[in-house]
Design a protein around this motif. Sequence first.
Motif, mmCIF file in Angstrom:
data_model
loop_
_atom_site.group_PDB
_atom_site.id
_atom_site.type_symbol
_atom_site.label_atom_id
_atom_site.label_comp_id
_atom_site.label_asym_id
_atom_site.label_seq_id
_atom_site.Cartn_x
_atom_site.Cartn_y
_atom_site.Cartn_z
ATOM 1 N N VAL A 128 0.787 -1.087 0.095
ATOM 2 C CA VAL A 128 -0.081 0.018 -0.134
ATOM 3 C C VAL A 128 0.996 1.118 -0.173
ATOM 4 O O VAL A 128 1.872 1.275 1.059
ATOM 5 C CB VAL A 128 -0.877 0.086 1.227
ATOM 6 C CG1 VAL A 128 -1.803 1.284 1.379
ATOM 7 C CG2 VAL A 128 -1.938 -1.151 1.113
ATOM 8 N N VAL A 129 0.632 2.018 -1.041
ATOM 9 C CA VAL A 129 1.408 3.448 -1.042
ATOM 10 C C VAL A 129 0.717 4.539 -0.751
ATOM 11 O O VAL A 129 1.242 5.681 -0.415
ATOM 12 C CB VAL A 129 2.168 3.520 -2.406
ATOM 13 C CG1 VAL A 129 3.295 2.352 -2.642
ATOM 14 C CG2 VAL A 129 1.218 3.426 -3.368
ATOM 15 N N HIS A 130 -0.542 4.327 -0.911
ATOM 16 C CA HIS A 130 -1.381 5.819 -0.540
ATOM 17 C C HIS A 130 -2.721 5.095 -0.286
ATOM 18 O O HIS A 130 -3.226 4.251 -0.891
ATOM 19 C CB HIS A 130 -1.213 6.621 -1.572
ATOM 20 C CG HIS A 130 -2.164 7.903 -1.722
ATOM 21 N ND1 HIS A 130 -1.677 8.753 -0.750
ATOM 22 C CD2 HIS A 130 -3.420 8.269 -2.215
ATOM 23 C CE1 HIS A 130 -2.559 9.694 -0.869
ATOM 24 N NE2 HIS A 130 -3.481 9.487 -1.620
ATOM 25 N N LEU A 131 -3.390 5.782 0.792
ATOM 26 C CA LEU A 131 -4.949 5.818 1.005
ATOM 27 C C LEU A 131 -5.570 7.049 0.287
ATOM 28 O O LEU A 131 -5.294 8.009 0.553
ATOM 29 C CB LEU A 131 -5.218 5.769 2.547
ATOM 30 C CG LEU A 131 -4.360 4.744 3.338
ATOM 31 C CD1 LEU A 131 -4.276 4.979 4.853
ATOM 32 C CD2 LEU A 131 -4.777 3.477 3.158
ATOM 33 N N SER A 165 -9.175 9.281 -0.424
ATOM 34 C CA SER A 165 -10.115 9.928 0.453
ATOM 35 C C SER A 165 -11.459 9.009 0.215
ATOM 36 O O SER A 165 -12.327 9.280 0.986
ATOM 37 C CB SER A 165 -10.532 11.471 0.080
ATOM 38 O OG SER A 165 -10.683 11.410 -1.551
ATOM 39 N N LYS A 166 -11.416 8.103 -0.860
ATOM 40 C CA LYS A 166 -12.747 7.409 -0.990
ATOM 41 C C LYS A 166 -12.653 6.046 -0.408
ATOM 42 O O LYS A 166 -13.301 5.021 -0.837
ATOM 43 C CB LYS A 166 -12.863 7.200 -2.784
ATOM 44 C CG LYS A 166 -13.300 8.637 -3.171
ATOM 45 C CD LYS A 166 -13.557 8.283 -4.729
ATOM 46 C CE LYS A 166 -12.019 8.168 -5.537
ATOM 47 N NZ LYS A 166 -12.449 7.928 -6.721
ATOM 48 N N ASN A 167 -11.766 5.967 0.673
ATOM 49 C CA ASN A 167 -11.389 4.677 1.268
ATOM 50 C C ASN A 167 -11.132 3.786 0.199
ATOM 51 O O ASN A 167 -11.591 2.519 0.513
ATOM 52 C CB ASN A 167 -12.651 4.307 2.019
ATOM 53 C CG ASN A 167 -12.244 3.175 3.176
ATOM 54 O OD1 ASN A 167 -11.371 3.189 3.693
ATOM 55 N ND2 ASN A 167 -13.268 2.315 3.575
ATOM 56 N N GLN A 168 -10.080 3.911 -0.633
ATOM 57 C CA GLN A 168 -9.553 2.961 -1.638
ATOM 58 C C GLN A 168 -8.019 2.945 -1.152
ATOM 59 O O GLN A 168 -7.515 4.010 -0.715
ATOM 60 C CB GLN A 168 -9.684 3.155 -2.728
ATOM 61 C CG GLN A 168 -11.341 3.064 -3.171
ATOM 62 C CD GLN A 168 -11.890 3.603 -4.678
ATOM 63 O OE1 GLN A 168 -11.205 4.451 -5.258
ATOM 64 N NE2 GLN A 168 -12.899 2.809 -5.260
ATOM 65 N N LEU A 169 -7.126 2.034 -1.891
ATOM 66 C CA LEU A 169 -5.914 2.004 -1.606
ATOM 67 C C LEU A 169 -5.208 1.784 -2.875
ATOM 68 O O LEU A 169 -5.505 1.399 -4.054
ATOM 69 C CB LEU A 169 -5.365 0.556 -0.892
ATOM 70 C CG LEU A 169 -6.044 0.286 0.471
ATOM 71 C CD1 LEU A 169 -5.906 -1.063 0.869
ATOM 72 C CD2 LEU A 169 -5.885 1.137 1.490
ATOM 73 N N ILE A 170 -4.208 2.891 -2.885
ATOM 74 C CA ILE A 170 -3.260 2.695 -4.178
ATOM 75 C C ILE A 170 -1.979 1.916 -3.859
ATOM 76 O O ILE A 170 -1.610 1.935 -2.735
ATOM 77 C CB ILE A 170 -2.737 3.881 -4.503
ATOM 78 C CG1 ILE A 170 -3.891 5.138 -4.558
ATOM 79 C CG2 ILE A 170 -1.917 4.074 -5.789
ATOM 80 C CD1 ILE A 170 -4.725 5.031 -5.847
#
Length: 161
Positions: free
Chosen positions: A89-92, A94-99
Motif C-alpha cells: 500500500v503506497v497511498h490511501l 479519500s474514497k476509502n480505497q488503496l493505491i
Amino acid sequence: MYNKKYQLLNVLATIFVAFVVLLAILNFFSEPNRKSIFGYRGYTVISGSMVPALQIGDYVILKEEPFQQLKEEDIITFKNDRIIVTHRVVHLTSKNQLITRGDANAVDDLLEVTDQEYIGKVQWRIPFLGYFMILMQNPLFFSVSLALIAIRFVFLWIIKI
C-alpha cells in the motif's frame, strides 16, 4: 544406535506428515471465494514485482485484517480480475480505497483496491516454500507424498500390533 536412528526417523516422518497436512488445509481454505481458516490464507509468490521484500518461490501467509485498519507500507493481497496480487500500500485515497505498487515496479497499480477486492495482509513470509507448493501440484510428486504419508500410518499401525 538403531533405536536412536529409528526415533529420529519417526520424528522426521511425523513432522513431514503434519507439515503436508497443514499446508493442504491452508491451501484448501485459501481460495478467495471460500471462507478462510481462522482468518488465514496462504499463497505462493510467482512474480518478482515485490523484490526484495518477497522473492519468487516465497510462500506468504495472510491474515484477514479489517480493511479500515490498513495503512501505508502494509503488504496486502487482493483480487485483480481473476489474478491474485500481493503488493504494498503506497497511498490511501479519500474514497476509502488503496493505491498499491510492487516494490520492484516504477509505477503504481492502475486499479485502486477496495474492500471487495482485498483478501488479507501479509503476516509471514516463508522463503522457498512456494517451490514445494508448486511441486505438490505435480501428480507424481503429490502421489509420492501421499504414499509416504500412507506408509507412515501403516508403519505406526504395525508398531502398535
